[in-house]
Scaffold this active site. Structure first.
Site, PDB file in Angstrom:
ATOM      1  N   SER A   1     -11.008 -52.296 -11.245  1.00  0.00           N
ATOM      2  CA  SER A   1     -11.648 -50.981 -11.235  1.00  0.00           C
ATOM      3  C   SER A   1     -10.977 -50.092 -12.266  1.00  0.00           C
ATOM      4  CB  SER A   1     -11.522 -50.346  -9.848  1.00  0.00           C
ATOM      5  OG  SER A   1     -11.877 -48.975  -9.872  1.00  0.00           O
TER       6      SER A   1
ATOM      7  N   TYR B   1      -6.642 -47.896  -2.534  1.00  0.00           N
ATOM      8  CA  TYR B   1      -7.657 -48.612  -3.306  1.00  0.00           C
ATOM      9  C   TYR B   1      -7.210 -48.772  -4.755  1.00  0.00           C
ATOM     10  CZ  TYR B   1     -12.060 -49.734  -5.608  1.00  0.00           C
ATOM     11  OH  TYR B   1     -13.029 -50.343  -6.379  1.00  0.00           O
TER      12      TYR B   1
END
Length: 248
Positions: A140, A154
Protein backbone atom coordinates in the site's frame (compact mmCIF):
# COMPACT_ATOMS: atom_id res chain seq x y z
CA UNK A 1 3.90 -15.07 -20.59
CA UNK A 2 2.72 -15.95 -17.08
CA UNK A 3 -0.07 -18.33 -18.08
CA UNK A 4 -1.16 -19.80 -14.73
CA UNK A 5 -1.89 -17.20 -12.06
CA UNK A 6 -2.83 -17.78 -8.40
CA UNK A 7 -4.60 -14.97 -6.53
CA UNK A 8 -5.49 -14.98 -2.83
CA UNK A 9 -8.37 -12.93 -1.48
CA UNK A 10 -9.96 -13.27 -4.90
CA UNK A 11 -13.66 -13.32 -4.01
CA UNK A 12 -14.18 -9.54 -4.05
CA UNK A 13 -12.56 -6.14 -4.39
CA UNK A 14 -9.11 -5.85 -5.95
CA UNK A 15 -8.60 -9.62 -6.11
CA UNK A 16 -11.80 -10.11 -8.08
CA UNK A 17 -10.96 -7.14 -10.29
CA UNK A 18 -7.51 -8.51 -11.12
CA UNK A 19 -9.00 -11.93 -11.89
CA UNK A 20 -11.39 -10.34 -14.40
CA UNK A 21 -8.59 -8.43 -16.11
CA UNK A 22 -6.39 -11.52 -16.39
CA UNK A 23 -9.34 -13.51 -17.75
CA UNK A 24 -9.66 -10.97 -20.56
CA UNK A 25 -5.97 -11.58 -21.28
CA UNK A 26 -6.48 -15.34 -21.58
CA UNK A 27 -4.73 -16.42 -18.39
CA UNK A 28 -5.66 -19.50 -16.38
CA UNK A 29 -6.65 -18.68 -12.82
CA UNK A 30 -6.27 -20.41 -9.46
CA UNK A 31 -8.44 -18.45 -7.06
CA UNK A 32 -8.87 -18.78 -3.30
CA UNK A 33 -10.70 -16.93 -0.55
CA UNK A 34 -12.82 -17.66 2.51
CA UNK A 35 -16.21 -17.24 0.80
CA UNK A 36 -16.67 -20.20 -1.51
CA UNK A 37 -20.07 -19.02 -2.72
CA UNK A 38 -18.50 -15.79 -3.96
CA UNK A 39 -15.77 -17.76 -5.71
CA UNK A 40 -18.41 -19.90 -7.44
CA UNK A 41 -20.10 -16.74 -8.73
CA UNK A 42 -16.77 -15.32 -9.84
CA UNK A 43 -15.82 -18.51 -11.67
CA UNK A 44 -19.02 -18.32 -13.72
CA UNK A 45 -18.37 -14.65 -14.45
CA UNK A 46 -14.80 -15.34 -15.58
CA UNK A 47 -15.79 -18.20 -17.87
CA UNK A 48 -18.43 -15.93 -19.40
CA UNK A 49 -15.69 -13.37 -20.07
CA UNK A 50 -13.42 -16.01 -21.59
CA UNK A 51 -14.63 -19.61 -21.97
CA UNK A 52 -11.20 -20.74 -23.21
CA UNK A 53 -9.43 -20.31 -19.87
CA UNK A 54 -9.18 -22.69 -16.93
CA UNK A 55 -10.51 -21.44 -13.60
CA UNK A 56 -10.01 -23.43 -10.40
CA UNK A 57 -11.30 -22.31 -6.99
CA UNK A 58 -10.56 -23.43 -3.43
CA UNK A 59 -11.59 -22.13 -0.02
CA UNK A 60 -8.77 -20.55 1.97
CA UNK A 61 -8.49 -18.58 5.18
CA UNK A 62 -4.96 -17.17 4.96
CA UNK A 63 -4.80 -16.99 8.75
CA UNK A 64 -4.82 -20.80 8.73
CA UNK A 65 -1.17 -21.07 7.75
CA UNK A 66 -1.08 -24.84 7.27
CA UNK A 67 -4.02 -24.49 4.90
CA UNK A 68 -2.08 -21.89 2.88
CA UNK A 69 0.62 -24.46 2.10
CA UNK A 70 -1.94 -27.18 1.37
CA UNK A 71 -3.97 -25.04 -1.03
CA UNK A 72 -0.94 -23.69 -2.89
CA UNK A 73 0.43 -27.22 -3.31
CA UNK A 74 -2.97 -28.46 -4.51
CA UNK A 75 -3.13 -25.74 -7.15
CA UNK A 76 0.42 -26.59 -8.22
CA UNK A 77 -0.51 -30.26 -8.60
CA UNK A 78 -3.62 -29.38 -10.59
CA UNK A 79 -2.01 -26.88 -12.98
CA UNK A 80 1.39 -28.53 -13.23
CA UNK A 81 3.09 -25.15 -12.94
CA UNK A 82 2.14 -21.88 -11.25
CA UNK A 83 3.72 -18.96 -13.09
CA UNK A 84 2.61 -16.07 -10.87
CA UNK A 85 1.29 -15.84 -7.32
CA UNK A 86 -0.39 -12.64 -6.16
CA UNK A 87 -0.46 -12.22 -2.37
CA UNK A 88 -3.54 -10.03 -2.18
CA UNK A 89 -5.56 -11.10 0.87
CA UNK A 90 -5.59 -8.43 3.57
CA UNK A 91 -7.77 -6.48 5.99
CA UNK A 92 -8.03 -2.90 7.23
CA UNK A 93 -9.45 -3.20 10.73
CA UNK A 94 -7.99 -1.28 13.62
CA UNK A 95 -8.16 1.73 15.90
CA UNK A 96 -5.87 4.13 17.72
CA UNK A 97 -3.44 2.21 19.89
CA UNK A 98 -4.41 2.19 23.55
CA UNK A 99 -8.14 2.67 22.98
CA UNK A 100 -9.21 -0.88 23.78
CA UNK A 101 -9.07 -2.43 20.33
CA UNK A 102 -5.93 -4.53 20.55
CA UNK A 103 -7.82 -7.53 19.15
CA UNK A 104 -8.55 -5.61 15.92
CA UNK A 105 -5.02 -4.22 15.60
CA UNK A 106 -3.56 -7.67 16.25
CA UNK A 107 -5.78 -9.19 13.57
CA UNK A 108 -4.63 -6.60 11.03
CA UNK A 109 -0.98 -7.23 11.88
CA UNK A 110 -1.43 -11.00 11.71
CA UNK A 111 -3.34 -11.10 8.42
CA UNK A 112 -1.41 -8.40 6.59
CA UNK A 113 2.06 -9.56 7.59
CA UNK A 114 2.31 -12.97 9.27
CA UNK A 115 -0.25 -14.52 6.93
CA UNK A 116 1.37 -12.76 3.98
CA UNK A 117 4.66 -14.31 5.12
CA UNK A 118 3.01 -17.74 5.05
CA UNK A 119 1.83 -17.08 1.50
CA UNK A 120 5.31 -15.94 0.45
CA UNK A 121 6.85 -19.05 2.02
CA UNK A 122 4.41 -21.33 0.19
CA UNK A 123 4.90 -19.42 -3.08
CA UNK A 124 8.68 -19.44 -2.89
CA UNK A 125 8.74 -23.19 -2.20
CA UNK A 126 6.90 -23.68 -5.50
CA UNK A 127 9.08 -21.22 -7.40
CA UNK A 128 12.33 -22.64 -6.03
CA UNK A 129 11.24 -26.12 -7.10
CA UNK A 130 10.31 -24.83 -10.58
CA UNK A 131 13.29 -22.43 -10.72
CA UNK A 132 10.83 -19.92 -12.18
CA UNK A 133 7.93 -17.75 -11.14
CA UNK A 134 6.71 -14.26 -10.32
CA UNK A 135 5.74 -13.34 -6.75
CA UNK A 136 3.60 -10.22 -6.40
CA UNK A 137 2.89 -8.72 -2.98
CA UNK A 138 0.09 -6.18 -2.70
CA UNK A 139 1.31 -3.57 -0.22
CA UNK A 140 0.00 0.00 0.00
CA UNK A 141 1.05 3.60 -0.42
CA UNK A 142 0.53 3.70 3.35
CA UNK A 143 3.78 1.74 3.68
CA UNK A 144 5.76 4.88 2.84
CA UNK A 145 5.38 6.47 6.30
CA UNK A 146 3.79 5.88 9.66
CA UNK A 147 0.16 6.78 10.15
CA UNK A 148 -2.01 7.63 13.13
CA UNK A 149 -5.24 6.34 14.62
CA UNK A 150 -6.98 3.53 12.71
CA UNK A 151 -4.30 3.48 9.99
CA UNK A 152 -1.36 3.01 12.37
CA UNK A 153 -1.10 -0.79 12.42
CA UNK A 154 -2.31 -1.10 8.82
CA UNK A 155 0.51 1.14 7.58
CA UNK A 156 3.05 -0.68 9.77
CA UNK A 157 1.94 -4.10 8.47
CA UNK A 158 2.22 -2.94 4.86
CA UNK A 159 5.66 -1.42 5.52
CA UNK A 160 6.77 -4.78 6.90
CA UNK A 161 5.42 -6.54 3.81
CA UNK A 162 7.27 -4.12 1.51
CA UNK A 163 10.49 -4.76 3.41
CA UNK A 164 9.97 -8.53 3.19
CA UNK A 165 9.41 -8.22 -0.55
CA UNK A 166 12.58 -6.22 -1.02
CA UNK A 167 14.58 -8.80 0.87
CA UNK A 168 13.24 -11.52 -1.41
CA UNK A 169 13.98 -9.36 -4.45
CA UNK A 170 17.60 -8.99 -3.33
CA UNK A 171 17.85 -12.74 -2.75
CA UNK A 172 16.44 -13.68 -6.17
CA UNK A 173 18.26 -10.99 -8.14
CA UNK A 174 19.65 -12.44 -11.36
CA UNK A 175 17.54 -15.61 -11.13
CA UNK A 176 14.43 -16.74 -13.09
CA UNK A 177 12.33 -15.85 -10.01
CA UNK A 178 10.96 -12.29 -9.97
CA UNK A 179 9.51 -10.45 -6.97
CA UNK A 180 7.33 -7.36 -7.35
CA UNK A 181 5.71 -5.09 -4.77
CA UNK A 182 2.67 -3.00 -5.62
CA UNK A 183 1.86 0.12 -3.60
CA UNK A 184 -1.66 1.10 -4.64
CA UNK A 185 -2.95 4.51 -3.68
CA UNK A 186 -6.56 4.90 -2.65
CA UNK A 187 -8.73 2.56 -4.70
CA UNK A 188 -12.38 2.06 -3.84
CA UNK A 189 -12.90 -1.53 -2.64
CA UNK A 190 -14.54 -3.53 0.14
CA UNK A 191 -11.75 -2.62 2.55
CA UNK A 192 -12.57 1.11 2.44
CA UNK A 193 -16.20 1.22 1.26
CA UNK A 194 -17.35 2.81 4.54
CA UNK A 195 -14.78 5.61 4.37
CA UNK A 196 -16.36 8.68 2.77
CA UNK A 197 -13.55 11.23 2.47
CA UNK A 198 -10.45 9.79 0.80
CA UNK A 199 -7.98 11.96 -1.19
CA UNK A 200 -7.33 11.08 -4.85
CA UNK A 201 -9.46 7.93 -4.66
CA UNK A 202 -10.27 6.14 -7.94
CA UNK A 203 -12.92 3.55 -8.74
CA UNK A 204 -12.12 -0.17 -8.58
CA UNK A 205 -11.90 -0.68 -12.36
CA UNK A 206 -9.44 2.19 -12.87
CA UNK A 207 -7.30 1.05 -9.97
CA UNK A 208 -7.29 -2.60 -10.97
CA UNK A 209 -6.28 -1.85 -14.55
CA UNK A 210 -3.33 0.19 -13.24
CA UNK A 211 -2.36 -2.67 -10.93
CA UNK A 212 -2.48 -5.32 -13.67
CA UNK A 213 -0.45 -3.09 -15.98
CA UNK A 214 2.21 -2.75 -13.28
CA UNK A 215 2.17 -6.50 -12.56
CA UNK A 216 2.72 -7.31 -16.22
CA UNK A 217 5.82 -5.08 -16.29
CA UNK A 218 7.29 -7.15 -13.41
CA UNK A 219 9.16 -4.20 -11.92
CA UNK A 220 10.45 -4.10 -8.36
CA UNK A 221 8.31 -1.40 -6.74
CA UNK A 222 5.28 0.12 -8.43
CA UNK A 223 2.99 2.95 -7.33
CA UNK A 224 -0.40 3.35 -8.92
CA UNK A 225 -2.34 5.02 -10.30
CA UNK A 226 0.82 6.81 -11.47
CA UNK A 227 -0.84 10.18 -10.93
CA UNK A 228 -0.53 11.26 -8.22
CA UNK A 229 1.09 8.41 -6.27
CA UNK A 230 4.34 7.96 -8.22
CA UNK A 231 5.07 11.57 -7.31
CA UNK A 232 3.34 11.77 -3.92
CA UNK A 233 5.55 8.99 -2.54
CA UNK A 234 8.56 11.31 -2.68
CA UNK A 235 6.67 14.03 -0.83
CA UNK A 236 5.45 11.55 1.75
CA UNK A 237 9.01 10.48 2.54
CA UNK A 238 10.15 14.01 3.34
CA UNK A 239 6.94 15.44 4.78
CA UNK A 240 7.19 16.64 8.42
CA UNK A 241 5.11 14.84 11.03
CA UNK A 242 2.78 17.83 11.29
CA UNK A 243 1.86 17.39 7.63
CA UNK A 244 1.33 13.65 8.03
CA UNK A 245 -0.99 14.31 10.95
CA UNK A 246 -3.31 16.24 8.67
CA UNK A 247 -3.40 13.45 6.09
CA UNK A 248 -5.20 10.86 8.21
Amino acid sequence: MRKNILITGASSGLGKGMACEFAKMGRNLALCARRMEKLEELKSELLAINPDIKVSIMPLDVDDHEQVFDVFKAFKAEFGQIDRIIVNAGIGRGAAIGTGYFYANRQTAMTNFVSALAQCEAAMEIFREQNAGHLVNISSISAMRGARRALNVYAASKAALSSLSEGLRIETLGTPIKVSTLHPGFIRSDINKKVKKVPFIVDTETGVKAMVKAIEKEGGNSYMPIWPWAFMRFLMKIAPLSALKKMA
